[in-house]
Every structure is written in structure tokens, then in C-alpha cells.
Motif scaffolding. Structure first.
Motif, mmCIF file in Angstrom:
data_model
loop_
_atom_site.group_PDB
_atom_site.id
_atom_site.type_symbol
_atom_site.label_atom_id
_atom_site.label_comp_id
_atom_site.label_asym_id
_atom_site.label_seq_id
_atom_site.Cartn_x
_atom_site.Cartn_y
_atom_site.Cartn_z
ATOM 1 N N ARG A 264 15.332 -47.486 38.844
ATOM 2 C CA ARG A 264 14.410 -47.596 37.708
ATOM 3 C C ARG A 264 14.527 -46.372 36.799
ATOM 4 O O ARG A 264 14.568 -46.493 35.576
ATOM 5 C CB ARG A 264 12.966 -47.745 38.193
ATOM 6 C CG ARG A 264 12.604 -49.152 38.600
ATOM 7 C CD ARG A 264 11.101 -49.301 38.796
ATOM 8 N NE ARG A 264 10.568 -48.432 39.831
ATOM 9 C CZ ARG A 264 10.482 -48.750 41.114
ATOM 10 N NH1 ARG A 264 10.887 -49.933 41.539
ATOM 11 N NH2 ARG A 264 9.991 -47.905 41.988
ATOM 12 N N THR A 265 14.614 -45.202 37.408
ATOM 13 C CA THR A 265 14.767 -43.965 36.640
ATOM 14 C C THR A 265 16.086 -43.969 35.889
ATOM 15 O O THR A 265 16.146 -43.589 34.717
ATOM 16 C CB THR A 265 14.674 -42.740 37.572
ATOM 17 O OG1 THR A 265 13.405 -42.751 38.224
ATOM 18 C CG2 THR A 265 14.846 -41.451 36.800
ATOM 19 N N ARG A 266 17.130 -44.419 36.537
ATOM 20 C CA ARG A 266 18.453 -44.518 35.899
ATOM 21 C C ARG A 266 18.374 -45.392 34.656
ATOM 22 O O ARG A 266 18.916 -45.047 33.603
ATOM 23 C CB ARG A 266 19.453 -45.112 36.904
ATOM 24 C CG ARG A 266 20.774 -45.547 36.323
ATOM 25 C CD ARG A 266 21.603 -46.290 37.366
ATOM 26 N NE ARG A 266 21.106 -47.602 37.687
ATOM 27 C CZ ARG A 266 21.459 -48.720 37.059
ATOM 28 N NH1 ARG A 266 22.311 -48.693 36.062
ATOM 29 N NH2 ARG A 266 20.962 -49.884 37.418
ATOM 30 N N MET A 267 17.662 -46.508 34.765
ATOM 31 C CA MET A 267 17.548 -47.427 33.630
ATOM 32 C C MET A 267 16.797 -46.783 32.457
ATOM 33 O O MET A 267 17.139 -47.010 31.307
ATOM 34 C CB MET A 267 16.841 -48.713 34.049
ATOM 35 C CG MET A 267 17.617 -49.538 35.071
ATOM 36 S SD MET A 267 19.204 -50.105 34.480
ATOM 37 C CE MET A 267 18.684 -51.336 33.322
ATOM 38 N N LYS A 268 15.777 -45.978 32.741
ATOM 39 C CA LYS A 268 15.021 -45.313 31.678
ATOM 40 C C LYS A 268 15.819 -44.161 31.069
ATOM 41 O O LYS A 268 15.878 -44.023 29.857
ATOM 42 C CB LYS A 268 13.705 -44.754 32.231
ATOM 43 C CG LYS A 268 12.659 -45.782 32.481
ATOM 44 C CD LYS A 268 11.402 -45.103 32.997
ATOM 45 C CE LYS A 268 10.371 -46.117 33.419
ATOM 46 N NZ LYS A 268 9.207 -45.467 34.032
ATOM 47 N N VAL A 269 16.385 -43.332 31.932
ATOM 48 C CA VAL A 269 17.057 -42.111 31.471
ATOM 49 C C VAL A 269 18.305 -42.420 30.655
ATOM 50 O O VAL A 269 18.556 -41.779 29.632
ATOM 51 C CB VAL A 269 17.406 -41.207 32.676
ATOM 52 C CG1 VAL A 269 18.314 -40.061 32.273
ATOM 53 C CG2 VAL A 269 16.140 -40.671 33.315
ATOM 54 N N GLN B 270 12.792 -35.695 34.770
ATOM 55 C CA GLN B 270 12.165 -34.603 34.038
ATOM 56 C C GLN B 270 13.118 -33.751 33.214
ATOM 57 O O GLN B 270 12.661 -33.034 32.327
ATOM 58 C CB GLN B 270 11.416 -33.690 35.010
ATOM 59 C CG GLN B 270 10.248 -34.361 35.674
ATOM 60 C CD GLN B 270 9.539 -33.450 36.650
ATOM 61 O OE1 GLN B 270 10.014 -32.360 36.971
ATOM 62 N NE2 GLN B 270 8.399 -33.888 37.143
ATOM 63 N N SER B 271 14.418 -33.807 33.494
ATOM 64 C CA SER B 271 15.321 -32.850 32.866
ATOM 65 C C SER B 271 16.435 -33.438 32.019
ATOM 66 O O SER B 271 16.995 -32.735 31.187
ATOM 67 C CB SER B 271 15.977 -31.976 33.947
ATOM 68 O OG SER B 271 14.990 -31.328 34.708
ATOM 69 N N ARG C 35 17.931 -37.788 21.659
ATOM 70 C CA ARG C 35 17.053 -38.947 21.838
ATOM 71 C C ARG C 35 16.153 -38.728 23.052
ATOM 72 O O ARG C 35 16.393 -39.267 24.131
ATOM 73 C CB ARG C 35 17.886 -40.217 22.009
ATOM 74 C CG ARG C 35 18.701 -40.541 20.790
ATOM 75 C CD ARG C 35 19.369 -41.867 20.838
ATOM 76 N NE ARG C 35 19.821 -42.288 22.146
ATOM 77 C CZ ARG C 35 20.590 -43.333 22.356
ATOM 78 N NH1 ARG C 35 20.996 -44.056 21.349
ATOM 79 N NH2 ARG C 35 20.953 -43.670 23.574
ATOM 80 N N PRO C 36 15.092 -37.914 22.881
ATOM 81 C CA PRO C 36 14.207 -37.648 24.030
ATOM 82 C C PRO C 36 13.316 -38.849 24.333
ATOM 83 O O PRO C 36 12.955 -39.612 23.445
ATOM 84 C CB PRO C 36 13.364 -36.463 23.557
ATOM 85 C CG PRO C 36 13.326 -36.613 22.082
ATOM 86 C CD PRO C 36 14.650 -37.231 21.688
ATOM 87 N N ARG C 37 12.978 -38.997 25.596
ATOM 88 C CA ARG C 37 12.030 -40.028 25.989
ATOM 89 C C ARG C 37 10.617 -39.517 25.736
ATOM 90 O O ARG C 37 10.363 -38.318 25.712
ATOM 91 C CB ARG C 37 12.218 -40.356 27.477
ATOM 92 C CG ARG C 37 13.549 -41.002 27.775
ATOM 93 C CD ARG C 37 13.722 -41.309 29.249
ATOM 94 N NE ARG C 37 13.373 -40.246 30.164
ATOM 95 C CZ ARG C 37 14.135 -39.184 30.415
ATOM 96 N NH1 ARG C 37 15.292 -39.048 29.816
ATOM 97 N NH2 ARG C 37 13.748 -38.269 31.271
ATOM 98 N N GLU C 38 9.704 -40.421 25.545
ATOM 99 C CA GLU C 38 8.314 -40.070 25.215
ATOM 100 C C GLU C 38 7.706 -39.119 26.246
ATOM 101 O O GLU C 38 7.006 -38.170 25.892
ATOM 102 C CB GLU C 38 7.478 -41.353 25.122
ATOM 103 C CG GLU C 38 6.081 -41.140 24.613
ATOM 104 C CD GLU C 38 6.033 -40.763 23.148
ATOM 105 O OE1 GLU C 38 5.138 -39.984 22.777
ATOM 106 O OE2 GLU C 38 6.885 -41.230 22.378
#
Length: 104
Positions: free
Chosen positions: A16-21, A68-69, A84-87
Motif C-alpha cells: 500500500r505504501t509503495r502504491m502511494k509513494v 516519511q522520507s 511532487r510531494p504527497r500531502e
């Protein structure tokens, strides 16, 4: 049985983190997916409780670092990059002040 459940939850959390990042970056998505699957497959038959706990801790730390990084950047010109930072990575910008704030 409890360790198996932890491992499965962590596996899903990493994906899930991979998909967001790495959203919209097919190459990074594929590479991360392969690496996650490879590492979990490589250690699939591990039975030592101590080793399992170490691997669970390592995978958890990796998920935190990714979340986080890692920030995406995209080439838009020969010498230009777009960030392109995430919110969730955007923090309130507090200007520097020589005098410390009083604690309430």
C-alpha cells in the motif's frame, strides 16, 4: 500463527505504501513490487522466532522510511526537476525567530 499474521499485515502495508509513494511512476512501482516480493519469498520458510522478529522490525522500518522520507521528482527539462510531494509530507512552515516562544 501470530507472527504469520504480522508478516502478512506488513506485506500488505508495504505494498500500500509503495502504491502511494511511487504513484504514477510505473518503473519505480514495478521495481519496488519485485523487491518486496523477492525479500518476502526469500525468507518464506524462516521459522526462528528471533530471526522473524528482526525481519519484521526491518520491514516495518522500511515502510516507515518509504512513507516519511521518499519524495517523487520528475524531469521536465534538461536542467529542471519538479518536486511532487504527497500531502502527508507537507508540514506547516514556521519562520525562524530569534526570540523563543513562551510555553503556555
Amino acid at each position: 500463527m501470530e507472527s504469520r499474521l504480522k508478516v502478512l499485515r506488513l506485506f500488505k502495508a508495504l505494498h500500500r505504501t509503495r502504491m502511494k509513494v511511487f504513484k504514477d511512476d510505473d518503473r519505480a512501482l514495478t521495481a519496488a513490487k519485485q523487491k518486496i516480493n523477492e525479500e518476502f519469498r526469500k525468507n518464506m520458510h524462516e521459522t526462528s522466532g528471533e530471526n522473524l522478529q528482526k525481519m519484521i522490525k526491518m520491514a516495518s522500518d522500511v515502510e516507515i522510511v518509504l512513507r516519511q522520507s521518499v519524495v517523487q521528482m520528475e524531469h521536465v527539462g534538461e536542467k529542471k526537476l519538479v518536486l511532487r510531494p504527497r500531502e502527508e509530507l507537507l508540514l506547516e512552515n514556521v519562520p525562524y525567530c530569534d526570540t523563543p516562544r513562551k510555553k503556555l
